[in-house]
Design a protein around this motif. Structure first.
Motif, short mmCIF file in Angstrom:
data_model
loop_
_atom_site.label_atom_id
_atom_site.label_comp_id
_atom_site.label_asym_id
_atom_site.label_seq_id
_atom_site.Cartn_x
_atom_site.Cartn_y
_atom_site.Cartn_z
N LYS A 440 0.84 -1.21 0.00
CA LYS A 440 0.00 0.00 0.00
C LYS A 440 0.87 1.25 0.00
O LYS A 440 2.07 1.19 0.28
N LEU A 441 0.22 2.38 -0.29
CA LEU A 441 0.90 3.66 -0.27
C LEU A 441 1.27 4.01 1.17
O LEU A 441 0.43 3.99 2.05
N ALA A 442 2.56 4.31 1.40
CA ALA A 442 3.00 4.68 2.75
C ALA A 442 2.96 6.20 2.91
O ALA A 442 2.42 6.73 3.87
N VAL A 443 3.56 6.92 1.94
CA VAL A 443 3.60 8.39 2.01
C VAL A 443 3.43 8.97 0.60
O VAL A 443 4.04 8.49 -0.35
N ASP A 444 2.60 10.02 0.53
CA ASP A 444 2.44 10.75 -0.73
C ASP A 444 3.29 12.01 -0.62
O ASP A 444 3.23 12.71 0.39
N LEU A 445 4.12 12.29 -1.63
CA LEU A 445 5.04 13.43 -1.55
C LEU A 445 4.81 14.41 -2.69
O LEU A 445 5.50 14.37 -3.70
N PRO A 446 3.81 15.31 -2.56
CA PRO A 446 3.67 16.35 -3.56
C PRO A 446 4.71 17.43 -3.31
O PRO A 446 5.37 17.42 -2.26
N GLY A 447 4.89 18.34 -4.22
CA GLY A 447 5.88 19.40 -3.99
C GLY A 447 6.48 19.91 -5.29
O GLY A 447 6.70 21.11 -5.44
N HIS A 448 6.75 19.00 -6.22
CA HIS A 448 7.27 19.46 -7.51
C HIS A 448 6.18 20.21 -8.27
O HIS A 448 4.99 19.91 -8.12
N ALA A 449 6.61 21.17 -9.09
CA ALA A 449 5.65 21.98 -9.83
C ALA A 449 5.31 21.37 -11.18
O ALA A 449 4.42 21.84 -11.87
N ASP A 450 6.05 20.32 -11.56
CA ASP A 450 5.81 19.70 -12.87
C ASP A 450 6.28 18.25 -12.82
O ASP A 450 6.60 17.74 -11.75
N GLU A 451 6.36 17.61 -13.98
CA GLU A 451 6.71 16.19 -14.06
C GLU A 451 8.01 15.86 -13.32
O GLU A 451 8.97 16.63 -13.38
N VAL A 452 8.04 14.70 -12.64
CA VAL A 452 9.26 14.24 -11.97
C VAL A 452 9.91 13.18 -12.86
O VAL A 452 9.38 12.10 -13.05
N PHE A 453 11.06 13.56 -13.43
CA PHE A 453 11.74 12.65 -14.37
C PHE A 453 12.66 11.66 -13.67
O PHE A 453 12.86 10.55 -14.14
N ALA A 454 13.28 12.09 -12.57
CA ALA A 454 14.34 11.27 -11.98
C ALA A 454 14.17 11.18 -10.47
O ALA A 454 13.80 12.15 -9.81
N VAL A 455 14.45 10.00 -9.94
CA VAL A 455 14.38 9.81 -8.49
C VAL A 455 15.42 8.77 -8.07
O VAL A 455 15.69 7.82 -8.82
N ASP A 456 16.05 8.99 -6.92
CA ASP A 456 17.02 8.01 -6.42
C ASP A 456 16.98 8.01 -4.89
O ASP A 456 16.77 9.05 -4.27
N TRP A 457 17.16 6.81 -4.32
CA TRP A 457 17.18 6.65 -2.85
C TRP A 457 18.61 6.34 -2.47
O TRP A 457 19.21 5.40 -3.01
N SER A 458 19.19 7.13 -1.56
CA SER A 458 20.61 6.93 -1.26
C SER A 458 20.84 5.57 -0.60
O SER A 458 20.03 5.14 0.22
N PRO A 459 21.94 4.90 -0.95
CA PRO A 459 22.22 3.56 -0.41
C PRO A 459 22.34 3.54 1.12
O PRO A 459 22.15 2.50 1.73
N ASP A 460 22.64 4.69 1.75
CA ASP A 460 22.68 4.69 3.22
C ASP A 460 21.28 4.85 3.81
O ASP A 460 21.10 4.87 5.03
#
Length: 478
Positions: A440-460
């Motif tokens: 299920k959805l844990a957290v919704d994160l709005p905030g960007h003003a337009d399309e989100v092209f790239a996302v990365d989660w740091s290995p730490d």
């Protein structure tokens, strides 16, 4: 099924993922919870350390109690019930919940963001022709790297974290030093059309991190020596644009192309080993079951610290650590590869040994943009233009669930280091964090003003970075 004091009981047998039997079949109450199964498992394994385990019956995780699964799967309680136990990550990554910084700097859309193997550095590539490094502690711009003359389309960190490669629409590749922001060596030129993907040789194969593979729209893949700044080999064989290249840990290179095929090459002499066919349209994306171990090299996310320690280690020690991590990620079988295509399907392969696919995975209603193995290689996540993220079994390719919530195309997904969470970035301008266990959805994160092209989660596990059409880089934390 026996009735004692009103509780239904069942005969159960604990087994490991590889099918090894743990102890003899024993009597269990149907209302047993995963926590109590954990105690039983530890007692039978006679282990001192308390590794957390997840328990599965017929590929379904026991979340509340055993009764729930028995009823849902309509299992008879006369025969012995096989319960599979799976060790989970010892550490836990918390879901990111807030945006701590919105950093301006790029003057065009942010096309890619990438954390270094330890999460110490963060880099982004943009349509403004620059590569930028950001300070993750102060969350401010650190270095702006100018050298390209067109959009930056691909970024790749060397697995030792000391170099970043970037490829642009002008068919040029540059190597950067994250500590100084300066270019290392000369620009690598030779491709006729733009660079689509970059991949370094794994750390356990060569701790020097000298060889880099680049895929291009011109239909070729080149292997470079970044120290000498020249092409070592050019792999020709694809008939159209090469969309993706992966340097595997078993000494092979995998390339995917718009000619609908995936090819397997030997990087030392450029010999084509086999061609994998099955897709009916362009192959857009690929992932290896060992990707996360190869990406992080000698860095172990379980030993993450708040402040990174920059202590150089001897090459042999680094190689040994990286090899240990790779072997534990690979397990007993072969490296697996999953490919996603414009034909709405995914295929699961064992490319080092067989050109026949293990599974054809159908269910998406539009093209597949990105596919990603979880760090523990048990799950596959696929992001599609049909607005959904789907989860599949990493060993069999079996469909597990659809994560729905985005209202437009999903461009990218990234896993947390403990494989328990997944973040997705979409054309609908939001990021969403998904809990894999509850699906299920844990957290919704709005905030960007337009399309989100790239996302990365740091290995730490400490932060998520995202970028898109609104030209800003956002850092998200717990």
């Amino acid at each position: 099924m026996s009735e004692t004091s009103g509780t239904s009981r069942v005969l159960a047998q604990l087994k490991s993922e590889s099918g090894e039997v743990l102890g003899a079949p024993f009597d269990l109450p149907l209302d047993i919870t995963p926590e109590k199964l954990q105690l039983v498992c530890h007692a039978l394994l006679e282990k001192e350390e308390t590794t957390p385990y997840a328990f599965f019956v017929n590929d379904r995780e026991i979340v509340s109690d055993l009764q729930d699964i028995v009823e849902k799967e309509k299992l008879g309680t006369e025969q012995v019930l096989d319960i599979i136990y799976q060790p989970q990550a010892v550490f836990k990554v918390r879901a990111v919940t807030r945006c701590t910084s919105t950093i301006e700097g790029h003057s065009e859309a942010v096309i890619s963001v990438a954390f270094s193997p330890s999460g110490r550095y963060l880099a982004s590539g943009s349509g403004d022709t620059t590569v930028r490094f950001w300070d993750i502690y102060t969350e401010t711009p650190k270095h702006t790297c100018k050298g390209h003359s067109h959009w930056i389309l691909a970024l790749a960190w060397a697995p030792d974290g000391r170099k970043l490669a970037s490829g642009c629409k002008n068919a040029q590749i540059c190597i950067w030093d994250p500590a100084t922001g300066k270019q290392v060596g000369k620009m690598l030129t030779g491709h006729k059309q733009w660079i689509t993907f970059l991949s370094w040789e794994p750390l356990h194969s060569n701790p020097e991190c000298r060889r880099l593979a680049s895929a291009s729209k011109d239909g070729t893949v080149r292997i470079w020596d970044v120290v000498l700044g020249r092409t070592l080999l050019s792999l020709n064989g694809h008939l159209q644009s090469v969309t993706c290249v992966k340097w595997g840990g078993e000494g092979l290179i995998y390339t995917a192309s718009q000619d609908r095929t995936i090819k397997v090459w030997r990087p030392d002499d450029g010999v084509l080993c086999r061609t994998l066919q099955g897709h009916g349209h362009w192959v857009n994306t690929m992932a290896l079951s060992t990707d996360y171990a190869i990406r992080t090299g000698a860095y172990d996310p379980a030993k993450a610290s708040i402040v990174h320690k920059d202590t150089p280690e001897p090459a042999e020690e680094v190689k040994k650590k990286a090899l240990e991590r790779y072997n534990s990620a690979k397990g007993t079988g072969q490296e697996r590869l999953v490919s996603g295509s414009d034909d709405f399907t995914l295929f699961l392969w064992q490319p080092s040994v067989d050109k026949k696919s293990l599974a054809r995975m159908t269910g998406h209603m539009a093209l597949i943009n990105e596919v990603c193995f979880s760090p523990d290689a048990r799950l596959i996540a696929s992001a599609s233009f049909d607005k959904s993220v789907k989860l599949w079994d990493g060993k069999t390719g079996k469909y597990l669930t659809s994560l729905r919530g985005h209202v437009n195309a999903v461009y990218q997904v990234a896993w947390s280091a403990d494989s328990r969470l997944l973040v997705s970035g979409s054309s609908d301008s939001t990021l969403k964090v998904w809990d894999v266990r509850t699906r299920k959805l844990a957290v919704d994160l709005p905030g960007h003003a337009d399309e989100v092209f790239a996302v990365d989660w740091s290995p730490d596990g400490q932060r998520v970075a995202s970028g898109g059409r609104d030209r800003v880089l956002k850092i998200w934390r717990t």
